[in-house]
Design a protein around this motif. Structure first.
Motif: not given
Length: 151
Positions: A117-145
Protein backbone atom coordinates in the motif's frame (compact mmCIF):
# COMPACT_ATOMS: atom_id res chain seq x y z
CA UNK A 1 -1.01 -13.83 8.45
CA UNK A 2 -2.32 -11.27 5.99
CA UNK A 3 -3.78 -7.79 6.56
CA UNK A 4 -5.83 -6.40 3.68
CA UNK A 5 -7.56 -3.04 3.68
CA UNK A 6 -11.17 -3.33 2.61
CA UNK A 7 -12.81 0.04 2.25
CA UNK A 8 -12.19 3.08 4.38
CA UNK A 9 -11.60 2.07 7.98
CA UNK A 10 -11.96 -1.68 7.49
CA UNK A 11 -9.36 -4.43 7.29
CA UNK A 12 -9.55 -8.15 6.73
CA UNK A 13 -7.05 -10.19 8.68
CA UNK A 14 -6.46 -13.81 7.72
CA UNK A 15 -4.58 -16.18 10.00
CA UNK A 16 -3.86 -19.79 9.26
CA UNK A 17 -1.88 -22.79 10.33
CA UNK A 18 -1.78 -26.39 9.12
CA UNK A 19 -5.14 -27.16 10.75
CA UNK A 20 -7.31 -24.14 10.01
CA UNK A 21 -7.70 -20.77 8.37
CA UNK A 22 -9.92 -17.96 9.61
CA UNK A 23 -10.75 -14.47 8.36
CA UNK A 24 -11.31 -11.67 10.86
CA UNK A 25 -12.52 -8.13 10.36
CA UNK A 26 -11.13 -5.07 12.09
CA UNK A 27 -12.50 -1.56 12.21
CA UNK A 28 -10.42 1.55 12.75
CA UNK A 29 -12.53 2.48 15.79
CA UNK A 30 -9.73 0.77 17.72
CA UNK A 31 -6.01 0.74 17.02
CA UNK A 32 -6.14 -2.89 15.89
CA UNK A 33 -2.80 -3.07 14.09
CA UNK A 34 -0.95 -0.99 16.70
CA UNK A 35 -2.48 -3.00 19.54
CA UNK A 36 -1.54 -6.31 17.89
CA UNK A 37 2.08 -5.23 17.38
CA UNK A 38 2.30 -3.87 20.93
CA UNK A 39 0.87 -7.06 22.43
CA UNK A 40 3.49 -9.10 20.61
CA UNK A 41 6.22 -6.73 21.78
CA UNK A 42 5.10 -7.31 25.35
CA UNK A 43 5.08 -11.07 24.73
CA UNK A 44 8.57 -11.18 23.25
CA UNK A 45 9.81 -8.98 26.09
CA UNK A 46 8.73 -11.68 28.54
CA UNK A 47 5.13 -10.96 29.50
CA UNK A 48 3.21 -14.24 29.91
CA UNK A 49 -0.16 -13.05 28.61
CA UNK A 50 -1.32 -10.32 26.25
CA UNK A 51 -4.69 -9.52 24.68
CA UNK A 52 -5.91 -7.58 21.68
CA UNK A 53 -9.41 -6.97 20.41
CA UNK A 54 -10.50 -6.21 16.87
CA UNK A 55 -13.89 -4.50 16.69
CA UNK A 56 -16.08 -5.52 13.77
CA UNK A 57 -19.13 -3.60 15.02
CA UNK A 58 -20.88 -5.24 16.87
CA UNK A 59 -18.92 -8.49 16.59
CA UNK A 60 -15.45 -8.52 18.12
CA UNK A 61 -12.46 -10.79 17.73
CA UNK A 62 -10.35 -11.20 20.84
CA UNK A 63 -6.79 -12.45 20.51
CA UNK A 64 -5.33 -14.04 23.62
CA UNK A 65 -1.59 -14.72 23.62
CA UNK A 66 0.07 -16.90 26.22
CA UNK A 67 3.77 -17.46 26.61
CA UNK A 68 5.75 -20.05 28.52
CA UNK A 69 9.49 -20.00 27.93
CA UNK A 70 10.08 -19.90 24.18
CA UNK A 71 6.61 -21.21 23.31
CA UNK A 72 3.43 -19.27 22.61
CA UNK A 73 -0.21 -20.19 22.34
CA UNK A 74 -2.67 -18.05 20.44
CA UNK A 75 -6.44 -18.22 20.79
CA UNK A 76 -8.87 -16.12 18.77
CA UNK A 77 -12.39 -15.79 20.13
CA UNK A 78 -15.38 -14.45 18.25
CA UNK A 79 -17.70 -12.48 20.52
CA UNK A 80 -21.20 -11.28 19.76
CA UNK A 81 -20.40 -8.01 21.56
CA UNK A 82 -16.98 -6.57 22.35
CA UNK A 83 -17.78 -6.16 26.02
CA UNK A 84 -18.57 -9.87 26.46
CA UNK A 85 -16.52 -12.03 28.78
CA UNK A 86 -14.18 -14.63 27.24
CA UNK A 87 -16.56 -17.39 28.32
CA UNK A 88 -19.24 -16.00 25.98
CA UNK A 89 -16.89 -16.20 23.01
CA UNK A 90 -16.42 -19.01 20.55
CA UNK A 91 -12.87 -20.09 19.82
CA UNK A 92 -12.51 -19.88 16.05
CA UNK A 93 -8.75 -20.40 15.72
CA UNK A 94 -5.82 -21.43 17.85
CA UNK A 95 -2.21 -22.41 17.39
CA UNK A 96 0.94 -23.18 19.32
CA UNK A 97 4.33 -22.12 18.01
CA UNK A 98 7.62 -20.61 19.15
CA UNK A 99 7.33 -16.97 20.18
CA UNK A 100 9.97 -15.98 17.63
CA UNK A 101 8.03 -17.66 14.79
CA UNK A 102 4.84 -15.87 15.79
CA UNK A 103 6.56 -12.49 15.93
CA UNK A 104 8.40 -13.00 12.62
CA UNK A 105 5.12 -13.93 10.89
CA UNK A 106 3.46 -10.72 12.06
CA UNK A 107 6.49 -8.59 11.14
CA UNK A 108 6.49 -10.13 7.64
CA UNK A 109 2.77 -9.43 7.37
CA UNK A 110 3.11 -5.73 8.14
CA UNK A 111 6.25 -5.39 6.02
CA UNK A 112 4.13 -6.71 3.14
CA UNK A 113 1.34 -4.24 4.00
CA UNK A 114 3.84 -1.36 3.82
CA UNK A 115 5.17 -2.63 0.46
CA UNK A 116 1.71 -3.23 -1.00
CA UNK A 117 0.00 0.00 0.00
CA UNK A 118 2.74 2.44 0.87
CA UNK A 119 2.33 4.38 4.07
CA UNK A 120 0.40 7.32 2.63
CA UNK A 121 -2.03 5.07 0.77
CA UNK A 122 -2.46 3.01 3.93
CA UNK A 123 -3.48 6.14 5.82
CA UNK A 124 -6.00 7.19 3.18
CA UNK A 125 -7.55 3.69 3.06
CA UNK A 126 -7.45 2.87 6.79
CA UNK A 127 -8.00 6.36 8.18
CA UNK A 128 -4.97 6.30 10.49
CA UNK A 129 -1.19 6.21 10.11
CA UNK A 130 0.62 3.01 9.26
CA UNK A 131 1.84 1.50 12.59
CA UNK A 132 5.52 2.17 11.78
CA UNK A 133 6.53 2.99 15.37
CA UNK A 134 5.04 -0.21 16.78
CA UNK A 135 6.40 -2.34 13.92
CA UNK A 136 9.94 -1.04 14.36
CA UNK A 137 9.76 -1.45 18.16
CA UNK A 138 8.72 -5.08 17.67
CA UNK A 139 11.49 -5.59 15.10
CA UNK A 140 14.11 -4.15 17.52
CA UNK A 141 12.92 -6.42 20.35
CA UNK A 142 13.02 -9.44 18.05
CA UNK A 143 16.53 -8.56 16.87
CA UNK A 144 17.76 -7.96 20.43
CA UNK A 145 16.33 -11.31 21.51
CA UNK A 146 18.06 -13.12 18.66
CA UNK A 147 21.38 -11.45 19.49
CA UNK A 148 21.01 -12.31 23.17
CA UNK A 149 20.13 -15.94 22.43
CA UNK A 150 22.73 -16.41 19.69
CA UNK A 151 25.84 -14.40 20.65
Amino acid sequence: MTWTLDGHGWADCTVENHQAKVELTASYITDAAEDLLTALARLIAGQTEARVQFEAEPTAYRWIFYREGDDSWVRVLELRHGSDNDTKGTEIWSTQLPVDALVRAVIRCFDEVARSYGESSYRSKWGEHFPRTELEALRRLCHARRQRDDP
